[in-house]
Design a protein around this motif. Structure first.
Motif, PDB file in Angstrom:
ATOM      1  N   ASN A 369      31.529 102.581  57.873  1.00 42.10           N
ATOM      2  CA  ASN A 369      32.004 102.597  59.258  1.00 42.10           C
ATOM      3  C   ASN A 369      33.277 101.781  59.472  1.00 42.10           C
ATOM      4  O   ASN A 369      34.049 102.065  60.386  1.00 42.10           O
ATOM      5  CB  ASN A 369      30.901 102.134  60.227  1.00 42.10           C
ATOM      6  CG  ASN A 369      30.331 100.777  59.835  1.00 42.10           C
ATOM      7  OD1 ASN A 369      30.743 100.180  58.845  1.00 42.10           O
ATOM      8  ND2 ASN A 369      29.383 100.310  60.618  1.00 42.10           N
ATOM      9  N   SER A 404      26.958 106.620  54.219  1.00 46.52           N
ATOM     10  CA  SER A 404      27.748 107.689  54.853  1.00 46.52           C
ATOM     11  C   SER A 404      26.895 108.583  55.758  1.00 46.52           C
ATOM     12  O   SER A 404      27.430 109.363  56.550  1.00 46.52           O
ATOM     13  CB  SER A 404      28.439 108.540  53.783  1.00 46.52           C
ATOM     14  OG  SER A 404      27.485 109.274  53.023  1.00 46.52           O
ATOM     15  N   LEU A 407      25.309 107.964  61.468  1.00 45.72           N
ATOM     16  CA  LEU A 407      26.235 108.399  62.520  1.00 45.72           C
ATOM     17  C   LEU A 407      25.775 107.868  63.873  1.00 45.72           C
ATOM     18  O   LEU A 407      24.580 107.757  64.135  1.00 45.72           O
ATOM     19  CB  LEU A 407      26.313 109.929  62.585  1.00 45.72           C
ATOM     20  CG  LEU A 407      26.910 110.677  61.399  1.00 45.72           C
ATOM     21  CD1 LEU A 407      26.745 112.169  61.619  1.00 45.72           C
ATOM     22  CD2 LEU A 407      28.383 110.325  61.213  1.00 45.72           C
ATOM     23  N   GLN A 421      29.956 116.467  60.448  1.00 46.19           N
ATOM     24  CA  GLN A 421      30.522 115.188  60.877  1.00 46.19           C
ATOM     25  C   GLN A 421      30.548 114.175  59.728  1.00 46.19           C
ATOM     26  O   GLN A 421      31.490 113.386  59.608  1.00 46.19           O
ATOM     27  CB  GLN A 421      29.736 114.640  62.068  1.00 46.19           C
ATOM     28  CG  GLN A 421      30.006 115.367  63.364  1.00 46.19           C
ATOM     29  CD  GLN A 421      29.698 114.502  64.570  1.00 46.19           C
ATOM     30  OE1 GLN A 421      29.658 113.275  64.491  1.00 46.19           O
ATOM     31  NE2 GLN A 421      29.483 115.146  65.716  1.00 46.19           N
ATOM     32  N   LYS A 424      33.407 115.149  57.457  1.00 47.98           N
ATOM     33  CA  LYS A 424      34.680 114.839  58.108  1.00 47.98           C
ATOM     34  C   LYS A 424      34.967 113.348  58.040  1.00 47.98           C
ATOM     35  O   LYS A 424      36.095 112.926  57.715  1.00 47.98           O
ATOM     36  CB  LYS A 424      34.631 115.298  59.567  1.00 47.98           C
ATOM     37  CG  LYS A 424      35.924 115.023  60.330  1.00 47.98           C
ATOM     38  CD  LYS A 424      35.814 115.497  61.775  1.00 47.98           C
ATOM     39  CE  LYS A 424      37.103 115.184  62.547  1.00 47.98           C
ATOM     40  NZ  LYS A 424      37.011 115.639  63.965  1.00 47.98           N
ATOM     41  N   ARG A 425      33.948 112.525  58.329  1.00 42.93           N
ATOM     42  CA  ARG A 425      34.167 111.078  58.278  1.00 42.93           C
ATOM     43  C   ARG A 425      34.412 110.599  56.851  1.00 42.93           C
ATOM     44  O   ARG A 425      35.183 109.670  56.620  1.00 42.93           O
ATOM     45  CB  ARG A 425      32.988 110.330  58.891  1.00 42.93           C
ATOM     46  CG  ARG A 425      33.262 108.833  59.027  1.00 42.93           C
ATOM     47  CD  ARG A 425      32.124 108.095  59.666  1.00 42.93           C
ATOM     48  NE  ARG A 425      30.904 108.190  58.882  1.00 42.93           N
ATOM     49  CZ  ARG A 425      29.780 107.540  59.192  1.00 42.93           C
ATOM     50  NH1 ARG A 425      29.744 106.782  60.269  1.00 42.93           N
ATOM     51  NH2 ARG A 425      28.708 107.673  58.457  1.00 42.93           N
ATOM     52  N   ASN A 426      33.747 111.214  55.886  1.00 40.20           N
ATOM     53  CA  ASN A 426      33.974 110.849  54.486  1.00 40.20           C
ATOM     54  C   ASN A 426      35.440 111.036  54.099  1.00 40.20           C
ATOM     55  O   ASN A 426      36.040 110.194  53.423  1.00 40.20           O
ATOM     56  CB  ASN A 426      33.085 111.677  53.568  1.00 40.20           C
ATOM     57  CG  ASN A 426      31.626 111.260  53.629  1.00 40.20           C
ATOM     58  OD1 ASN A 426      31.293 110.245  54.245  1.00 40.20           O
ATOM     59  ND2 ASN A 426      30.767 112.033  53.005  1.00 40.20           N
ATOM     60  N   GLN A 428      38.009 111.090  56.156  1.00 36.63           N
ATOM     61  CA  GLN A 428      38.807 110.110  56.885  1.00 36.63           C
ATOM     62  C   GLN A 428      38.707 108.727  56.236  1.00 36.63           C
ATOM     63  O   GLN A 428      39.719 108.017  56.115  1.00 36.63           O
ATOM     64  CB  GLN A 428      38.341 110.041  58.342  1.00 36.63           C
ATOM     65  CG  GLN A 428      38.620 111.302  59.151  1.00 36.63           C
ATOM     66  CD  GLN A 428      37.993 111.262  60.532  1.00 36.63           C
ATOM     67  OE1 GLN A 428      37.095 110.469  60.794  1.00 36.63           O
ATOM     68  NE2 GLN A 428      38.463 112.133  61.427  1.00 36.63           N
TER      69      GLN A 428
END
Length: 633
Positions: A369, A404, A407, A421, A424-426, A428
């Motif tokens: 995070n 990971s 969320l 999601q 996508k965050r991985n 980023q």
């Protein structure tokens, strides 16, 4: 450029780069010595470069096995226990002379058989070296040293709660081996995890600090406790550390009456500490071993509440080695869970620095995070960069973003939306960490982009698979890396090379020609040695001159900056606490570790201008002297 290199490039689908290799005159000998920067200059596209490095790594492994096969030919029999000492020369000749041996292919004979046969030879040789001269003693020691197999070390760093223990458990598929999940507890000692190759039991080998070292710590604690004013205690990290350690080992007794803290009554469960021996724990399951190990590895901020009678021995522990059965992945690899970034105890800190320097790969573990912005993770990496870079074995840094799967506000999302999601965050997080790495000049001067990799992992999803496939958790990637590291390490190759060198030395020492022409041989060797020493002296003078110039520049820079560095170090961004930090630094030989902070080292801070001044020259010198590293992952 020779046909070997051209053929390999074509085989690997890299024919478009043949001309570039030919321009740089890369041949069979030099291709194995290419480092990351040279490969990047030869192959400018990332895709082909990754393919080339992977193929080259496999080729290096094959070459090592083939060279070992060249050494091990028709193996001399050790069944004749009546061999004379002079027969050792014959053994060495048969291992050495191509004319008297039949080629033994590694692919045709299992390595276990080859290793067993060569060990039998060396056992026989060791038994026949009965003379008391220096050469025999030297050879006996070298033969004994062959049994020590150098392992590949992977250092695992990260702050408490980052998920190191869960990560290691998932990778080796032992869910309950290392304890995790408690917000109050943290790993306080170094833990090594490796395969148990001698037993099907779960074992832990506990190494303690010495009695003298504990006496020194007790003396320091006494000075700290006697000299602290009540108003200082609450904010004093060293005071809280002393209280935590004393309470762990002695309960509340140290607060009431504490005349002889080394009395054997306090060490009934660990007599090995007083006997300067290691303690061995043996269990049938990972759960059982984990439960037994906690008191030796974990500190708990709430251990005093309701646990007055329970002993915690982690303050006395130097290192715990956990051995797990049926783990071929760790046959030649050791995972090292490293607490924080050092220790104020000199013994533990010295071991910590030694282990860090020997790690061929370093894993920096932090939660996803805030991975790119996680201050402590980058501070740890920067603080160890000099140990793992120029002065160490490290070839790879893996920045591992854990958890990971977690969320925010995911209750109303479908499984497919959660999956998207997470992915996508991985992406980023990966991009953010790489951008941050490019900003860190202190780290980048030791490591290239190719040696820095980012992983976004979920130990929970790997075990349960609710939203992600195993591949998407990236745990299999780390397992694959460890497997490659393990496969490229051959105990047989290392042992055979060592045995070959010893037998060759024996053959030379027993050579009849040398005995007959002893005087002539001595004179010739002396002449060659003097000539080579002259060459060494000339190189050393040039190196000395280069380093002296760098250090002189560093001294001048130190004179201008040491005051500001000292001020920043002591205040650490606060307007108070100057005297307390200075006192702790002086008492601990220049180092201070706040309870929940990063170890700070005044000696390294003041010497930083000097070390920075020689970094570039040192890299050139290291590359010249040690052009080949063990692996090129």
């Amino acid at each position: 450029m020779d046909d070997f290199v051209r053929t390999k490039l074509v085989e690997w689908g890299l024919s478009e780069w043949v001309e570039k290799f030919e321009d740089q005159e890369i041949d069979k000998e030099s291709i194995f010595d290419l480092d990351d920067r040279e490969i990047e200059n030869l192959i400018t596209k990332a895709g082909p470069r990754v393919k080339f490095k992977k193929k080259l790594k496999l080729l290096k492994c094959e070459q090592e096995h083939e060279e070992a096969a060249d050494v091990v030919q028709v193996l001399p029999s050790t069944s004749d226990t009546g061999k004379r000492k002079s027969d050792l020369q014959s053994d060495a000749s048969r291992l050495q002379s191509p004319a008297k041996r039949q080629r033994l292919s590694m692919s045709g004979f299992p390595e276990s058989i080859i290793l067993s046969d060569v060990k039998s030879i060396m056992t026989f040789v060791h038994a026949r070296l009965n003379d008391e001269d220096k050469l025999s003693a030297f050879l006996r020691k070298k033969i004994s040293d062959l049994e020590t197999d150098k392992r590949e070390l992977v250092g695992v760093f990260g702050k408490t709660g980052a998920g190191k223990s869960s990560l290691i458990n998932a990778i080796i598929k032992e869910k309950n081996l290392l304890p995790s999940g408690s917000v109050n507890a943290c790993t306080s000692v170094m833990i090594k995890v490796e395969a148990n190759t001698r037993s099907l039991k779960y074992e832990a080998e506990i190494e303690f600090i010495t009695k003298e070292e504990w006496k020194d710590e007790l003396w320091s604690f006494r000075q700290l406790l006697d000299n602290n004013e009540n108003q200082e205690k609450e904010d004093n990290d060293d005071y809280r550390d002393a209280v935590e350690k004393l309470s762990a080992l002695y309960g509340q007794e140290w607060r009431r009456s504490f005349e002889n803290p080394m009395d054997s009554k306090y060490f009934k469960e660990i007599p090995e500490f007083l006997q300067s021996r290691r303690k061995i724990l043996t269990c049938e399951s990972a759960n059982e071993l984990s439960a037994k190990c906690i008191k030796y590895t974990r500190s708990d901020s709430k251990q005093e509440e309701g646990n007055e009678g329970k002993k915690w021995f982690w303050p006395l522990v130097k290192c715990v080695t956990v051995k797990v059965p049926n783990k071929p992945l760790l046959q030649h690899v050791t995972l090292v869970d490293l607490p924080g970034n050092g220790d104020c105890n000199k013994c533990r800190d010295q071991m910590w620095k030694g282990i860090v320097g020997d790690c061929s790969t370093v894993w920096i573990v932090t939660e996803i995070n805030r991975a790119a912005a996680e201050k402590e993770a980058w501070e740890i990496l920067e603080s160890v960069s000099s140990l793992i870079g120029n002065g160490g074995e490290c070839q790879q840094i893996h920045f591992i973003c854990t958890k990971s799967d977690l969320l925010d506000d995911s209750d109303d999302l479908s499984s497919a939306d959660i999956h998207d999601q997470i992915i996508k965050r991985n992406i980023q997080a990966n991009d953010g960490v790489r951008k941050e790495f490019n900003k860190r000049s202190k780290i980048k001067k030791h490591f290239t982009d190719d040696s820095f990799k980012v992983f976004t992992v979920s130990s929970k999803e790997f075990l349960k698979g609710k939203h992600l496939s195993p591949e998407e958790t990236e745990i299999p990637k780390l397992q694959g890396f460890l497997q490659e590291l393990n496969d490229c390490h051959s105990e047989t190759v290392n042992y055979v090379y060592g045995a070959y060198g010893i037998l060759s030395l024996i053959q030379g020492a027993n050579s009849r020609g040398v005995k007959v022409k002893k005087g002539e041989a001595y004179a010739e060797l002396e002449r060659i040695m003097i000539l080579q020493l002259d060459n060494v002296n000339n190189e050393m003078e040039d190196t000395y001159t280069a380093f002296k110039k760098c250090l002189d520049d560093g001294v001048e820079k130190s004179k201008c900056t040491f005051g500001e560095k000292l001020k920043i170090f002591l205040y650490r961004g606060r307007n108070s606490g100057f005297c307390r930090v200075l006192k702790c630094v002086v008492e601990n030989g220049g180092v201070h570790k706040p309870k929940n902070g990063t170890l700070i080292n005044l000696n390294m801070k003041l010497a930083s201008c000097l070390t920075d001044s020689i970094d570039e020259e040192f890299r050139k010198f290291r590359k010249l002297c040690f052009p080949v590293r063990k692996h090129n992952f």
